[in-house]
Design a protein around this motif. Structure first.
Motif, PDB file in Angstrom:
ATOM      1  N   GLY A  36      18.581   7.449  14.213  1.00 13.54           N
ATOM      2  CA  GLY A  36      19.530   6.628  13.465  1.00 13.54           C
ATOM      3  C   GLY A  36      19.259   6.555  11.976  1.00 13.54           C
ATOM      4  N   VAL A  37      20.209   5.950  11.281  1.00 11.69           N
ATOM      5  CA  VAL A  37      20.115   5.830   9.816  1.00 11.69           C
ATOM      6  C   VAL A  37      18.941   4.960   9.415  1.00 11.69           C
ATOM      7  CG1 VAL A  37      21.293   5.023   7.742  1.00 11.69           C
ATOM      8  CG2 VAL A  37      22.588   6.188   9.537  1.00 11.69           C
ATOM      9  N   GLY A  38      18.761   3.844  10.098  1.00  9.05           N
ATOM     10  CA  GLY A  38      17.669   2.940   9.743  1.00  9.05           C
ATOM     11  C   GLY A  38      18.067   1.989   8.634  1.00  9.05           C
ATOM     12  N   ASP A  39      17.106   1.629   7.802  1.00 10.75           N
ATOM     13  CA  ASP A  39      17.316   0.636   6.753  1.00 10.75           C
ATOM     14  C   ASP A  39      18.099   1.246   5.585  1.00 10.75           C
ATOM     15  OD1 ASP A  39      17.253  -1.395   4.924  1.00 10.75           O
ATOM     16  OD2 ASP A  39      15.063  -1.566   4.841  1.00 10.75           O
ATOM     17  N   ARG A  40      19.405   1.019   5.572  1.00 11.10           N
ATOM     18  CA  ARG A  40      20.259   1.585   4.518  1.00 11.10           C
ATOM     19  C   ARG A  40      19.918   1.026   3.136  1.00 11.10           C
ATOM     20  NH1 ARG A  40      24.976   4.098   6.454  1.00 11.10           N
ATOM     21  NH2 ARG A  40      25.360   3.824   8.687  1.00 11.10           N
ATOM     22  N   LYS A  41      19.417  -0.199   3.091  1.00  7.74           N
ATOM     23  CA  LYS A  41      19.180  -0.862   1.817  1.00  7.74           C
ATOM     24  C   LYS A  41      17.831  -0.505   1.188  1.00  7.74           C
ATOM     25  CE  LYS A  41      22.030  -4.877   3.022  1.00  7.74           C
ATOM     26  NZ  LYS A  41      22.043  -6.353   3.178  1.00  7.74           N
ATOM     27  N   ALA A  42      17.004   0.209   1.912  1.00  5.99           N
ATOM     28  CA  ALA A  42      15.663   0.510   1.409  1.00  5.99           C
ATOM     29  C   ALA A  42      15.726   1.370   0.156  1.00  5.99           C
ATOM     30  CB  ALA A  42      14.848   1.211   2.485  1.00  5.99           C
ATOM     31  N   THR A  43      14.904   1.012  -0.825  1.00  2.86           N
ATOM     32  CA  THR A  43      14.688   1.858  -1.995  1.00  2.86           C
ATOM     33  C   THR A  43      13.495   2.753  -1.695  1.00  2.86           C
ATOM     34  OG1 THR A  43      15.529   0.182  -3.516  1.00  2.86           O
ATOM     35  CG2 THR A  43      14.114   1.901  -4.453  1.00  2.86           C
ATOM     36  N   ILE A  44      13.662   4.046  -1.889  1.00  2.00           N
ATOM     37  CA  ILE A  44      12.624   4.995  -1.501  1.00  2.00           C
ATOM     38  C   ILE A  44      11.764   5.374  -2.706  1.00  2.00           C
ATOM     39  CG2 ILE A  44      12.157   7.283  -0.550  1.00  2.00           C
ATOM     40  CD1 ILE A  44      14.667   7.003   1.113  1.00  2.00           C
ATOM     41  N   MET A  45      10.474   5.144  -2.570  1.00  2.00           N
ATOM     42  CA  MET A  45       9.512   5.552  -3.589  1.00  2.00           C
ATOM     43  C   MET A  45       9.186   7.031  -3.406  1.00  2.00           C
ATOM     44  SD  MET A  45       8.901   2.955  -5.514  1.00  2.00           S
ATOM     45  CE  MET A  45       7.446   3.524  -6.379  1.00  2.00           C
ATOM     46  N   LYS A  46       9.094   7.752  -4.523  1.00  2.00           N
ATOM     47  CA  LYS A  46       8.791   9.180  -4.507  1.00  2.00           C
ATOM     48  C   LYS A  46       7.687   9.431  -5.520  1.00  2.00           C
ATOM     49  CE  LYS A  46      13.689   9.702  -3.586  1.00  2.00           C
ATOM     50  NZ  LYS A  46      14.999   9.863  -4.211  1.00  2.00           N
ATOM     51  N   ARG A  47       6.522   9.793  -5.015  1.00  2.00           N
ATOM     52  CA  ARG A  47       5.352   9.944  -5.883  1.00  2.00           C
ATOM     53  C   ARG A  47       4.708  11.305  -5.708  1.00  2.00           C
ATOM     54  NH1 ARG A  47       1.278   5.197  -4.510  1.00  2.00           N
ATOM     55  NH2 ARG A  47      -0.040   6.466  -5.903  1.00  2.00           N
ATOM     56  N   GLY A  48       4.110  11.766  -6.802  1.00  2.00           N
ATOM     57  CA  GLY A  48       3.266  12.943  -6.740  1.00  2.00           C
ATOM     58  C   GLY A  48       1.821  12.500  -6.751  1.00  2.00           C
ATOM     59  N   LEU A  49       1.065  12.882  -5.736  1.00  2.00           N
ATOM     60  CA  LEU A  49      -0.346  12.517  -5.639  1.00  2.00           C
ATOM     61  C   LEU A  49      -1.209  13.733  -5.941  1.00  2.00           C
ATOM     62  CD1 LEU A  49      -0.189  10.534  -2.264  1.00  2.00           C
ATOM     63  CD2 LEU A  49       0.095   9.625  -4.584  1.00  2.00           C
ATOM     64  N   GLY A  50      -2.467  13.479  -6.278  1.00  2.00           N
ATOM     65  CA  GLY A  50      -3.382  14.581  -6.538  1.00  2.00           C
ATOM     66  C   GLY A  50      -3.260  15.068  -7.962  1.00  2.00           C
ATOM     67  N   ALA A  61       9.057   3.351   1.673  1.00  2.00           N
ATOM     68  CA  ALA A  61       9.959   2.299   1.222  1.00  2.00           C
ATOM     69  C   ALA A  61       9.274   1.418   0.181  1.00  2.00           C
ATOM     70  CB  ALA A  61      10.408   1.452   2.406  1.00  2.00           C
ATOM     71  N   ALA A  62      10.041   1.012  -0.814  1.00  2.00           N
ATOM     72  CA  ALA A  62       9.514   0.146  -1.882  1.00  2.00           C
ATOM     73  C   ALA A  62       9.521  -1.292  -1.390  1.00  2.00           C
ATOM     74  CB  ALA A  62      10.355   0.296  -3.140  1.00  2.00           C
ATOM     75  N   ALA A  63       8.597  -1.582  -0.490  1.00  2.00           N
ATOM     76  CA  ALA A  63       8.457  -2.918   0.097  1.00  2.00           C
ATOM     77  C   ALA A  63       7.050  -3.010   0.660  1.00  2.00           C
ATOM     78  CB  ALA A  63       9.492  -3.139   1.201  1.00  2.00           C
ATOM     79  N   PRO A  64       6.506  -4.217   0.779  1.00  2.00           N
ATOM     80  CA  PRO A  64       5.155  -4.341   1.323  1.00  2.00           C
ATOM     81  C   PRO A  64       5.035  -3.687   2.700  1.00  2.00           C
ATOM     82  CG  PRO A  64       5.871  -6.416   0.360  1.00  2.00           C
ATOM     83  CD  PRO A  64       7.070  -5.536   0.379  1.00  2.00           C
ATOM     84  N   ALA A  65       3.977  -2.925   2.888  1.00  2.00           N
ATOM     85  CA  ALA A  65       3.733  -2.292   4.183  1.00  2.00           C
ATOM     86  C   ALA A  65       3.323  -3.349   5.201  1.00  2.00           C
ATOM     87  CB  ALA A  65       2.637  -1.246   4.049  1.00  2.00           C
ATOM     88  N   PRO A  66       3.528  -3.096   6.492  1.00  2.00           N
ATOM     89  CA  PRO A  66       3.016  -4.010   7.520  1.00  2.00           C
ATOM     90  C   PRO A  66       1.503  -4.183   7.367  1.00  2.00           C
ATOM     91  CG  PRO A  66       4.485  -2.374   8.477  1.00  2.00           C
ATOM     92  CD  PRO A  66       4.246  -1.953   7.072  1.00  2.00           C
ATOM     93  N   GLU A  67       0.966  -5.241   7.921  1.00  2.00           N
ATOM     94  CA  GLU A  67      -0.467  -5.516   7.767  1.00  2.00           C
ATOM     95  C   GLU A  67      -1.330  -4.346   8.241  1.00  2.00           C
ATOM     96  OE1 GLU A  67      -3.781  -8.864   9.143  1.00  2.00           O
ATOM     97  OE2 GLU A  67      -1.656  -9.153   9.596  1.00  2.00           O
ATOM     98  N   GLU A 137       2.239  -0.933  -0.747  1.00  2.00           N
ATOM     99  CA  GLU A 137       3.499  -0.461  -0.162  1.00  2.00           C
ATOM    100  C   GLU A 137       3.315   0.785   0.694  1.00  2.00           C
ATOM    101  OE1 GLU A 137       6.114   0.002  -3.503  1.00  2.00           O
ATOM    102  OE2 GLU A 137       6.685  -2.122  -3.482  1.00  2.00           O
ATOM    103  N   ALA A 138       2.435   1.693   0.285  1.00  2.00           N
ATOM    104  CA  ALA A 138       2.261   2.963   0.989  1.00  2.00           C
ATOM    105  C   ALA A 138       1.193   2.908   2.074  1.00  2.00           C
ATOM    106  CB  ALA A 138       1.910   4.061  -0.006  1.00  2.00           C
ATOM    107  N   LYS A 139       0.405   1.862   2.123  1.00  2.00           N
ATOM    108  CA  LYS A 139      -0.760   1.754   3.001  1.00  2.00           C
ATOM    109  C   LYS A 139      -0.570   2.452   4.355  1.00  2.00           C
ATOM    110  CE  LYS A 139      -3.588  -1.701   5.396  1.00  2.00           C
ATOM    111  NZ  LYS A 139      -3.743  -3.147   5.687  1.00  2.00           N
ATOM    112  N   PRO A 140      -1.411   3.466   4.664  1.00  2.00           N
ATOM    113  CA  PRO A 140      -1.239   4.201   5.921  1.00  2.00           C
ATOM    114  C   PRO A 140      -1.969   3.545   7.088  1.00  2.00           C
ATOM    115  CG  PRO A 140      -2.929   5.249   4.579  1.00  2.00           C
ATOM    116  CD  PRO A 140      -2.414   4.078   3.775  1.00  2.00           C
ATOM    117  N   ASP A 141      -1.379   3.640   8.263  1.00  2.00           N
ATOM    118  CA  ASP A 141      -2.027   3.252   9.511  1.00  2.00           C
ATOM    119  C   ASP A 141      -2.606   4.523  10.120  1.00  2.00           C
ATOM    120  OD1 ASP A 141      -2.814   2.499  12.028  1.00  2.00           O
ATOM    121  OD2 ASP A 141      -0.941   1.489  12.565  1.00  2.00           O
TER     122      ASP A 141
END
Length: 381
Positions: A36-50, A61-67, A137-141
């Motif tokens: 599915g489409v999912g969160d239509r309102k989400a602002t997507i962060m796009k970063r270059g790492l390294g 998504a530009a929002a706090p990540a889950p704990e 915001e990006a914190k990985p699980d």
């Protein structure tokens, strides 16, 4: 005769346009759930790492990540398809479903040898995970990691999974091999050399998915990958085939490029990259070899990938299958239960009510162990 021929051509064109205008249309993408489409309102962060010379693109998504952090999808592109916009539709879907997507650019086109690519990707993934480890915001699980590989990216995903513990990477719960290809046939042949596949963790769920067009090589590659991951039991492996369907317009054609879907919002050229450090390790001197160059066949395929559109084969085929597989893998379920999920094979209906051709799904049969003669142990691969 020329005027008549022109009239005939115009008439054929008008008929084709009329048929297209009145033909059944494919099913729309669901608003929510798998594929599915999912969160239509989400602002997507796009970063270059390294660093700019060898970046990993990160999307979230530009929002706090889950704990606990976001589940991580590492996207390993087809050989030569280094720009994330080629898979932008899928990346957008994943981010709106809550994923952190890492897209390591493990290849510098016409300058990277296939034999070096897996190690390049491992280093990029490890550095990227370290860089975003404490990002709010990006914190990985790291307990929920999936590897997606397309074409040559598929055997790379298998190699990376097999060496994850040794290389210090999190062990993936899911490997999703989309239209596998680009596997070296011998020590001196072009392609990705399969190593350590028997070291892939037994609890891993492996899904190999192909299309029915130009499918012979992808079928063989899929079955080889599933077979050589010998520590993973058969009930944790799944083979899926998407079927082309021209009942309506536009038709759905399951080619080698089918998993791609261009979205220019994910163009690498618009993503700011960090500068290369003035001080630090310098890359070794460049030495060209013939295997670095794209073959004519690879160039054609990259062109097809870069022109691929998003359609129902994407959101009801590849994306939905991945979503359901990830849910199964993260919950400890297996491929047998996944196959039994009635949502998996269903591709919904054309606008006139005719069912879209369902996915073909099978759990491969267990590979019989070689016979043991005179009490001797069978030789390891």
């Amino acid at each position: 005769m020329r005027v008549k021929s022109l009239r005939e051509l115009l008439a054929v064109g008008l008929v084709a346009a009329s048929v297209g205008a009145h033909a059944a249309t494919p099913p729309a993408q669901p608003a929510e759930g798998p594929g599915g489409v999912g969160d239509r309102k989400a602002t997507i962060m796009k970063r270059g790492l390294g660093r700019a010379g060898a970046p990993t693109y990160a999307f979230y998504a530009a929002a706090p990540a889950p704990e606990a952090g976001r589940p991580v999808a590492v996207f390993l592109h087809g050989w030569g398809a280094v720009n994330p916009q080629s898979y932008g539709g899928w990346i957008d879907h994943l981010v709106r479903q809550g994923w952190l997507v890492l897209y390591p650019r493990f290849q510098e086109v016409n300058r990277t040898r296939p034999s070096d690519a897996p190690a390049n990707a491992e280093a990029l993934i490890k550095a990227a995970l370290d860089e975003v480890a404490t990002d709010k915001e990006a914190k990985p699980d790291l307990s929920k990691v999936a590897l997606i590989g397309h074409l040559a990216g598929a055997p790379m995903a298998m190699d990376i999974a097999g060496s994850a513990r040794k290389s210090g990477l999190p062990v993936p719960k899911l490997i999703f091999a989309a239209v596998p290809g680009g596997i070296a046939s011998g020590p001196k042949s072009r392609g990705i050399t399969l190593t350590n596949l028997d070291d892939i963790a037994p609890e891993t769920l492996i899904v190999a998915m192909v299309g029915d067009k130009d499918s012979r090589a992808a079928d063989a590659a899929s079955k080889r990958l599933l077979r050589e991951a010998s520590a993973v039991p058969a009930e944790r492996k799944l083979f899926v085939r998407a079927l082309s369907d021209d009942h309506g317009f536009p038709a759905m054609t399951a080619t080698l490029a089918a998993p791609a879907g261009v979205d220019t919002a994910f163009d690498a050229g618009a993503i700011k990259l960090p500068p290369d450090p003035k001080d630090g390790p310098k890359p070794p001197p460049f030495r060209w070899s013939a295997e670095m160059a794209l073959t004519g066949e690879q160039q054609t395929l990259v062109s097809q990938i870069n022109a691929a559109r998003t359609d129902a084969l994407d959101y009801l085929g590849f994306w939905k299958t991945f979503d359901l597989a990830a849910a199964a893998a993260f919950s400890g379920s297996d491929a047998v239960a996944l196959k039994g999920n009635p949502r998996l094979a269903d591709m919904e209906r054309w606008s006139d009510g005719w069912p879209v051709k369902r996915l073909f799904v099978e759990v491969p049969k267990p590979v019989k162990a070689p016979a043991v003669a005179n009490g001797q142990e069978p030789a390891r691969r």
